[in-house]
Design a protein around this motif. Structure first.
Motif, PDB file in Angstrom:
ATOM      1  N   VAL A 127       0.836  -1.206   0.000  1.00 41.94           N
ATOM      2  CA  VAL A 127       0.000   0.000   0.000  1.00 41.94           C
ATOM      3  C   VAL A 127       0.871   1.257   0.000  1.00 41.94           C
ATOM      4  N   ALA A 128       1.900   1.269   0.852  1.00 46.04           N
ATOM      5  CA  ALA A 128       2.795   2.431   0.911  1.00 46.04           C
ATOM      6  C   ALA A 128       3.558   2.597  -0.410  1.00 46.04           C
ATOM      7  N   ILE A 129       3.965   1.483  -1.003  1.00 44.74           N
ATOM      8  CA  ILE A 129       4.677   1.548  -2.287  1.00 44.74           C
ATOM      9  C   ILE A 129       3.764   2.109  -3.372  1.00 44.74           C
ATOM     10  N   LEU A 130       2.516   1.656  -3.389  1.00 44.18           N
ATOM     11  CA  LEU A 130       1.568   2.149  -4.384  1.00 44.18           C
ATOM     12  C   LEU A 130       1.341   3.654  -4.224  1.00 44.18           C
ATOM     13  N   LYS A 131       1.173   4.115  -2.981  1.00 46.98           N
ATOM     14  CA  LYS A 131       0.996   5.547  -2.741  1.00 46.98           C
ATOM     15  C   LYS A 131       2.224   6.333  -3.202  1.00 46.98           C
ATOM     16  N   MET A 132       3.394   5.793  -2.952  1.00 46.33           N
ATOM     17  CA  MET A 132       4.630   6.458  -3.348  1.00 46.33           C
ATOM     18  C   MET A 132       4.720   6.575  -4.872  1.00 46.33           C
ATOM     19  N   MET A 133       4.353   5.479  -5.563  1.00 50.29           N
ATOM     20  CA  MET A 133       4.423   5.498  -7.021  1.00 50.29           C
ATOM     21  C   MET A 133       3.377   6.436  -7.618  1.00 50.29           C
ATOM     22  N   VAL A 134       2.201   6.512  -6.993  1.00 44.76           N
ATOM     23  CA  VAL A 134       1.170   7.439  -7.464  1.00 44.76           C
ATOM     24  C   VAL A 134       1.643   8.877  -7.291  1.00 44.76           C
ATOM     25  N   ALA A 135       2.233   9.167  -6.138  1.00 44.42           N
ATOM     26  CA  ALA A 135       2.731  10.528  -5.884  1.00 44.42           C
ATOM     27  C   ALA A 135       3.876  10.894  -6.825  1.00 44.42           C
ATOM     28  N   GLY A 137       4.165   9.735  -9.894  1.00 42.93           N
ATOM     29  CA  GLY A 137       3.719   9.637 -11.278  1.00 42.93           C
ATOM     30  C   GLY A 137       4.324   8.463 -12.037  1.00 42.93           C
ATOM     31  N   LEU A 138       4.645   7.396 -11.309  1.00 37.17           N
ATOM     32  CA  LEU A 138       5.297   6.243 -11.928  1.00 37.17           C
ATOM     33  C   LEU A 138       4.382   5.035 -12.107  1.00 37.17           C
ATOM     34  N   VAL A 139       3.102   5.195 -11.788  1.00 38.06           N
ATOM     35  CA  VAL A 139       2.169   4.084 -11.989  1.00 38.06           C
ATOM     36  C   VAL A 139       2.036   3.800 -13.482  1.00 38.06           C
ATOM     37  N   ASN A 140       1.929   2.523 -13.821  1.00 32.79           N
ATOM     38  CA  ASN A 140       1.856   2.063 -15.220  1.00 32.79           C
ATOM     39  C   ASN A 140       3.118   2.425 -16.005  1.00 32.79           C
ATOM     40  N   THR A 141       4.247   2.292 -15.333  1.00 32.21           N
ATOM     41  CA  THR A 141       5.538   2.433 -16.007  1.00 32.21           C
ATOM     42  C   THR A 141       6.429   1.269 -15.591  1.00 32.21           C
ATOM     43  N   LEU A 142       7.346   0.916 -16.478  1.00 36.52           N
ATOM     44  CA  LEU A 142       8.292  -0.147 -16.150  1.00 36.52           C
ATOM     45  C   LEU A 142       9.279   0.317 -15.083  1.00 36.52           C
ATOM     46  N   THR A 143       9.477   1.621 -14.981  1.00 38.19           N
ATOM     47  CA  THR A 143      10.386   2.169 -13.969  1.00 38.19           C
ATOM     48  C   THR A 143       9.935   1.794 -12.569  1.00 38.19           C
ATOM     49  N   ALA A 144       8.627   1.805 -12.323  1.00 34.79           N
ATOM     50  CA  ALA A 144       8.106   1.444 -11.011  1.00 34.79           C
ATOM     51  C   ALA A 144       8.481   0.004 -10.658  1.00 34.79           C
ATOM     52  N   LEU A 145       8.334  -0.899 -11.614  1.00 33.39           N
ATOM     53  CA  LEU A 145       8.673  -2.304 -11.368  1.00 33.39           C
ATOM     54  C   LEU A 145      10.174  -2.466 -11.138  1.00 33.39           C
ATOM     55  N   ILE A 146      10.973  -1.763 -11.922  1.00 30.61           N
ATOM     56  CA  ILE A 146      12.434  -1.868 -11.781  1.00 30.61           C
ATOM     57  C   ILE A 146      12.867  -1.388 -10.399  1.00 30.61           C
ATOM     58  N   LEU A 218       0.578  -6.514 -11.425  1.00 27.44           N
ATOM     59  CA  LEU A 218      -0.874  -6.350 -11.342  1.00 27.44           C
ATOM     60  C   LEU A 218      -1.251  -5.062 -10.623  1.00 27.44           C
ATOM     61  N   ILE A 219      -0.440  -4.647  -9.653  1.00 27.57           N
ATOM     62  CA  ILE A 219      -0.773  -3.472  -8.845  1.00 27.57           C
ATOM     63  C   ILE A 219      -0.168  -2.193  -9.416  1.00 27.57           C
ATOM     64  N   LEU A 220       1.081  -2.271  -9.873  1.00 30.05           N
ATOM     65  CA  LEU A 220       1.792  -1.059 -10.282  1.00 30.05           C
ATOM     66  C   LEU A 220       1.758  -0.795 -11.782  1.00 30.05           C
ATOM     67  N   ALA A 221       1.634  -1.847 -12.598  1.00 31.39           N
ATOM     68  CA  ALA A 221       1.701  -1.654 -14.053  1.00 31.39           C
ATOM     69  C   ALA A 221       0.725  -2.575 -14.779  1.00 31.39           C
ATOM     70  N   PRO A 222      -0.583  -2.396 -14.543  1.00 30.89           N
ATOM     71  CA  PRO A 222      -1.559  -3.293 -15.173  1.00 30.89           C
ATOM     72  C   PRO A 222      -2.011  -2.861 -16.563  1.00 30.89           C
TER      73      PRO A 222
END
Length: 279
Positions: A127-135, A137-146, A218-222
């Motif tokens: 949950v904290a990781i998802l909030k961080m990625m949303v803040a 602007g990295l959601v739905n990017t390969l950078t978030a997964l890396i 599934l959560i960060l780059a769907p």
């Protein structure tokens, strides 16, 4: 003579055990591969039988290649895995070298802090990781997964590589310093070549979880553009109906890169695991 005979028999027994474990490990892969070339009825009637003239079918592969962008999913998985492994090995080796080479206040505590990531699963902080990625602007990017996979693999990399770094000869490193080499040159030119087995071990241990992971894609780059191979294969699995031909075909194609990389790193992996076991 008796000692030589015992050594021969021990060698034969060791190779026999290794062959047995290899067969057991590859048997599920073999079952998936043969069933990916069979009709749906043949899969359930005779799952262990080789495909014959009446049961051979490539409908699973046809479905995978037509439905969804399989090559894009494959490319995304390859990019995420390779780049993540590169950063895990680079930053993990640099941190391990610093912990093993330099003595400073808090060295042991820092090493313990980095090792805690092995015992605490990163998924707890989803949950904290998802909030961080949303803040960010990295959601739905390969950078978030890396970023996530790099953070996930670093604790194990530091833990393993630190012990190997401590075994590198101090005389060799001091000789490099006398010759005028910088610390970076000593690290890249002298130390890293000597710990290649450990690097291969870390790479294999991190490669498979990253390649097969479904949770973070599934959560960060769907999105369709960032789907990985494992996530893209889920389109063939429904709540009530599952296209087993397509699922087995997708799994078969997903297994090939892992097997290739495993074969490439296998010799270094065995050396890394058994290093120090026999003196």
């Amino acid at each position: 003579m008796n000692k030589a005979r015992r050594n021969i028999w021990h060698s034969i027994a060791a190779h026999g055990i290794l062959l047995s474990y290899t067969v057991l490990a590859l048997f599920p892969v073999f079952v998936i591969l043969i069933n990916s070339f069979k009709t749906r009825k043949a899969i359930f009637r005779n799952p262990l039988q080789l495909p014959g003239p009446d049961t051979f079918s490539t409908i699973g592969y046809d479905t995978v290649l037509k439905q969804g962008d399989f090559f894009l999913y494959f490319q995304n998985s390859l990019i995420v895995t390779v780049v993540s492994l590169f950063f895990v090995l680079l930053f993990g080796a640099m941190a391990a070298f610093a912990l093993a080479e330099y003595r400073f206040k808090g060295n042991a505590l820092l090493g313990l802090f980095l090792a805690l990531g092995i015992m605490i699963p990163i998924r707890i902080g989803t949950v904290a990781i998802l909030k961080m990625m949303v803040a960010s602007g990295l959601v739905n990017t390969l950078t978030a997964l890396i970023l996530v996979y790099t953070a996930q693999g670093l604790p194990l990399a530091v833990f393993i590589l630190t012990e190997f770094m401590k075994q590198v000869s101090e005389d060799l490193k001091n000789a490099g310093r006398i010759d005028g080499l910088s610390e970076y040159a000593i690290f890249f030119r002298l130390v890293l070549p000597l710990v290649r087995p450990a690097m291969a071990t870390v790479a294999v241990f991190n490669m498979i979880p990253i390649w097969n992971d479904l949770w973070f894609p599934l959560i960060l780059a769907p999105s369709e553009a960032t789907k990985t191979l494992t996530l893209g294969s889920q389109v063939f699995i429904g709540q009530f109906v599952t296209n087993w031909n397509a699922v087995l075909a997708a799994l078969s194609m997903a297994i090939i890169p892992v097997l290739v990389l495993y074969v490439i790193f296998s010799r270094q992996l065995i050396r890394g695991i058994t290093s120090g076991a026999v003196k």
